[in-house]
Scaffold this active site. Structure first.
Site, PDB file in Angstrom:
ATOM      1  N   HIS B   8       0.827  -1.209   0.000  1.00 45.48           N
ATOM      2  CA  HIS B   8       0.000   0.000   0.000  1.00 45.48           C
ATOM      3  C   HIS B   8       0.857   1.252   0.000  1.00 45.48           C
ATOM      4  CE1 HIS B   8       0.525  -0.765   4.433  1.00 45.48           C
ATOM      5  NE2 HIS B   8       0.769   0.529   4.426  1.00 45.48           N
ATOM      6  N   HIS B  81       4.093   7.205   3.512  1.00 49.20           N
ATOM      7  CA  HIS B  81       5.061   6.107   3.414  1.00 49.20           C
ATOM      8  C   HIS B  81       4.674   5.143   2.298  1.00 49.20           C
ATOM      9  CE1 HIS B  81       1.985   4.216   6.096  1.00 49.20           C
ATOM     10  NE2 HIS B  81       2.357   3.094   5.511  1.00 49.20           N
ATOM     11  N   GLU B 132       7.844   1.144   4.972  1.00 48.59           N
ATOM     12  CA  GLU B 132       7.340   0.103   5.865  1.00 48.59           C
ATOM     13  C   GLU B 132       7.601  -1.245   5.197  1.00 48.59           C
ATOM     14  OE1 GLU B 132       3.100   0.329   6.475  1.00 48.59           O
ATOM     15  OE2 GLU B 132       3.104  -1.170   8.082  1.00 48.59           O
TER      16      GLU B 132
END
Lengths: 139, 139
Positions: B8, B81, B132
């Protein structure tokens, strides 16, 4: 109008070759395109390929580059835009305008780094995000 | 270590329900999860589903939220992010450290909004981008 795939995440960087090395060395994302200059767009561009999408690395070409100011504010680089595919770029442009969104520039789609026509929607319309809409490339 | 899918794109917004409406109304991205509060992570979260990936909408929960300062700098919201999937989060964490990258916090993977363990890599290591890494979710 419904957008399709997330074609890429646009990332502005001060040094495109260093960024390619970072993605390759740190994250094993070794598959990247050659870097190409697009003087009429004011950017150098390369794409880092992921399993399901791409990262578009953008380095400014000249002080009038559209990413020049962005890098002044984010000297190390940063996320610049998201690009969604649409089935018909003209219909998408008209739909954006009909909904009151601001299409950047003249609003005429122009051919971007992927070789297909694109438009950009002003960040104020999308919660601060610059959104690129791209005519679905042939696959 | 080689990352897999772009799971994502994390986007911080001041109002998660308004953001969902924007993605639905403007871009036809109507498929979104319920909004859930994660008080121990300091965020409210919802996912907008795209054909090949997702947008993670993050709204701060409280002044100590990890996205609170980000929204002070970007009041309308912005890209926060990128999240890549990895086959083994412990191996990925150890690999990041071995390569000299800075794993945020204690470095111990913790369970994020997807229900799988994650770590975050400092933006200085990745051309200004907060990255991430997420243990591949079961599909």
């Amino acid at each position: 109008m419904q957008v399709g795939r997330l074609n890429h995440v646009g990332v502005a960087v001060p040094d495109i070759e260093a960024a390619k090395q970072t993605y390759a060395n740190l994250y094993g994302a070794t598959e990247a395109t050659e870097t190409r200059d697009f003087p009429h767009l004011g950017v150098r561009v390369a794409f880092v390929k992921l399993a399901n999408s791409e990262i578009e690395l953008l380095e400014p070409l000249g002080a009038t580059s559209p990413v020049h100011k962005f890098l002044e504010r984010n000297p190390k680089g940063g996320q610049h835009h998201l690009c969604f595919e649409v089935p018909d770029i003209i219909a998408a442009r008209d739909d954006m305008r009909a909904k009151g969104a601001t299409v950047l520039g003249t609003g005429e789609p122009y051919v971007g780094a992927h070789g297909v026509p694109v438009i950009f929607i002003h960040p104020k319309d999308s919660c601060g995000l610059l959104i690129e809409l791209m005519q679905e490339p042939a696959r």
